[in-house]
Structure formats: structure tokens, C-alpha cells
Design a protein around this motif. Structure first.
Motif, short mmCIF file in Angstrom:
data_model
loop_
_atom_site.label_atom_id
_atom_site.label_comp_id
_atom_site.label_asym_id
_atom_site.label_seq_id
_atom_site.Cartn_x
_atom_site.Cartn_y
_atom_site.Cartn_z
N ARG A 182 0.82 -1.30 0.07
CA ARG A 182 0.32 -0.11 0.18
C ARG A 182 0.79 1.49 0.12
O ARG A 182 0.53 2.43 -0.65
N PHE A 183 1.85 1.12 0.60
CA PHE A 183 3.21 2.28 0.65
C PHE A 183 3.29 2.79 -1.06
O PHE A 183 3.77 3.67 -1.17
N ALA A 184 3.73 1.54 -1.22
CA ALA A 184 4.36 1.59 -2.41
C ALA A 184 4.29 1.83 -4.01
O ALA A 184 4.27 2.43 -5.10
N VAL A 185 2.69 1.16 -3.97
CA VAL A 185 1.39 1.31 -4.93
C VAL A 185 1.28 2.86 -5.47
O VAL A 185 1.36 3.88 -6.82
N PRO A 186 1.03 3.95 -4.49
CA PRO A 186 0.89 5.28 -4.89
C PRO A 186 2.47 5.70 -5.75
O PRO A 186 1.82 6.35 -6.93
N VAL A 199 7.69 10.31 -5.89
CA VAL A 199 8.76 8.53 -4.66
C VAL A 199 9.59 9.63 -3.90
O VAL A 199 9.60 10.68 -3.46
N THR A 200 8.15 8.54 -2.70
CA THR A 200 8.75 9.46 -0.96
C THR A 200 9.73 8.03 -1.00
O THR A 200 10.26 7.23 -1.29
N PRO A 201 10.81 8.42 0.56
CA PRO A 201 12.31 7.56 1.05
C PRO A 201 11.12 6.39 1.61
O PRO A 201 11.43 5.43 1.13
N VAL A 202 9.46 6.40 2.15
CA VAL A 202 9.00 5.51 2.09
C VAL A 202 8.53 4.56 1.16
O VAL A 202 8.64 3.08 1.50
N GLY A 203 8.16 5.20 0.43
CA GLY A 203 8.34 4.59 -0.85
C GLY A 203 9.33 4.15 -1.01
O GLY A 203 9.38 2.51 -2.06
#
Length: 284
Positions: free
Chosen positions: A12-16, A193-197
Motif C-alpha cells: 500500500r505504501f509502494a502503489v501510489p 517518489v518518497t523515501p517510504v515508497g
């Protein structure tokens, strides 16, 4: 199961940021280089021999491509906790395919407990969706069938070759198809893209696609595909917990109760013995 239980919430963190194609099967591309390095360092062939190629291809199609893609697509429309209970159908599908493909023999009590866990999951889904499954549920059903095929093929192959080697081969064999899928999707480098992603993709590539499968295929080879294949019924409990902790999803009493009830069925299934083999009438 801990490694697999983190997969849905982390997806769920990676899909966006990366889209379903990259967050799903595309995550295995992260594992290709480590898998190749591991095979080279341990002096194993980078590609499976001909007698193993068909089994590795099934593992790749089911576990590396089909299951990650369909679950990532489903998570666009269903919560991770809901998806976790839907995937509880996987052990029943694995057991059926283990009997058909791996010729395993199971006691009648095993099938009773397996059916009980499946019916509990089906009842939960019917009530949670108002009796009518949505597109996300259909995608999850497809994911379950493909994953069961991959589990059985991987478990059978891991009786002949090390489980880690089966996993590395499947990632490498699937890589051309995965890369094609990512390129055809037309999704370029996202701007959000975020560090969490990024951390999510790294975990999905190394944790979910490699390390967890090292342990899983070894367990299937040692303990029997059908019986060990019931352990994922415990996965919804852990996934719902991680979804609540990481995503803030509501952890309602009905979902938790269903998860514990399903977990009880897998524990009882594990306590059953294999069905006795019928005597050969040709022997004295």
C-alpha cells in the motif's frame, strides 16, 4: 509468515508512487541482482537445467508475476486487512493442488478443518462486501489460484534442489516477462517518489520476493505441501495487525474474531495425520 504478512501493508505504501505493475511483479526486479550474485558466489548455475525449467516457470508465473500483480491491483480498491482474509482461501487451493499434482494423501479430518477455515473466510467476505464481491475480490481470487500453483511447483522442486536456489531461479526466469510488463504499462519514473515508497519497494524485492520464499519452499519440502500450506491461514492475523500499525486501518472485533477462528482451524489441520496408503492388491 511474518515476511509474507508484511507484504500487503507495505504494498500500500509502494502503489501510489510506483504503480501496481512495479509494486506488484516489478518488485522482483530488485531481487534479480542479489539472486544472481548468490548463485554465482555459491557456484550454482544462473538458469535451471531442462528437467527443472517447467517447474521453475510455473513458480515464476504464479509467485513472482501473477500473485504480486493481482494483489497490487486489488489493493487499489480493498483495504489490506480485507485482502488478508480473502487470501485465506490460499491454503485450501494449495491443498487441492498438492493432492492433484504432488500426489499427497490426506486424512478426512484434514479436509474437514480445511473446509471450516475456507467457509469462515467466505462468510467474512460475503458479509464484509454485502454479499456481492467487487473487482478487487475477483482479482484476489485469481491471485490465490496462481499462487497455489506456484507453491506446489516450488515445494515439489525444493525436494530436489535447495529452496533458496528454486527461489533465485524463479526470480531470474521471470525477469524478462516482468520487465516487459513494466515497460508495456508505460509508467515512467513517478514524480511523487518518497523515501517510504523506496524503502517499501526494497523490502518487497528482498524480503517478500527472496528471503521469505527461501524459508517457505524449504518448509513445504520438509513438512508436506498440503499440511504446511495451511499455515498461511495464520497470515490474516499478522497482516491485520501490521495494517493497523502501519496504515491505521480499523481493526474491528468481527475481523479479529474471524482471524482467530480461521487460525484455530489451521492448528487443528496441522494435528491430523496423513491418510493411510491403501495396500497393493498385487502384493502377498
Amino acid at each position: 509468515m511474518v515476511g509474507f504478512s508484511l507484504t500487503l501493508p507495505v504494498t500500500r505504501f509502494a502503489v501510489p508512487a510506483f504503480g501496481a505493475e512495479i509494486a506488484g511483479p516489478g518488485r522482483s526486479l530488485v531481487a534479480v541482482l542479489p539472486a544472481a550474485v548468490l548463485l554465482i558466489v555459491l557456484r550454482r548455475p544462473l538458469l535451471p537445467p531442462r528437467d527443472c525449467l517447467a517447474a521453475v516457470a510455473v513458480v515464476a508465473l504464479g509467485s513472482v508475476v501473477g500473485f504480486p500483480l493481482l494483489t497490487a491491483l486489488a489493493l487499489r480498491s480493498v483495504p489490506a486487512g480485507h485482502a488478508a482474509v480473502a487470501i485465506a482461501f490460499l491454503p485450501a487451493a494449495t491443498a487441492v493442488m498438492a493432492v492433484l499434482h504432488a500426489r499427497e494423501r490426506l486424512a478426512r479430518r484434514f479436509w474437514l478443518w480445511c473446509a471450516a477455515g475456507t467457509l469462515l473466510s467466505a462468510g467474512y467476505l460475503a458479509l464484509d462486501t454485502g454479499g456481492g464481491p467487487g473487482i478487487g475480490d475477483l482479482q484476489l481470487c485469481g491471485a490465490v489460484l496462481l499462487c497455489a500453483l506456484g507453491y506446489v511447483a516450488g515445494g515439489v522442486l525444493s525436494r530436489r534442489t535447495p529452496a533458496w536456489q528454486t527461489t533465485c531461479w524463479s526470480v531470474i526466469v521471470a525477469s524478462p516477462l516482468v520487465l516487459t510488463l513494466v515497460l508495456v504499462s508505460g509508467r515512467g519514473m513517478p514524480a511523487d517518489v518518497t523515501p517510504v515508497g523506496v524503502l517499501a519497494i526494497i523490502y518487497l524485492g528482498l524480503g517478500s520476493s527472496l528471503i521469505a520464499f527461501f524459508c517457505w519452499y524449504r518448509a513445504l519440502a520438509i513438512g508436506g505441501i498440503a499440511k504446511v500450506g495451511q499455515i498461511p491461514l495464520l497470515q490474516p492475523l499478522l497482516t491485520m495487525l501490521f495494517a493497523a500499525l502501519l496504515l491505521g486501518e480499523r481493526l474491528d472485533g468481527w475481523t479479529v474474531t474471524t482471524g482467530f477462528a480461521v487460525a484455530a482451524t489451521v492448528l487443528m489441520a496441522q494435528r491430523t495425520r496423513e491418510a493411510p496408503t491403501a495396500p497393493d492388491p498385487d502384493l502377498p
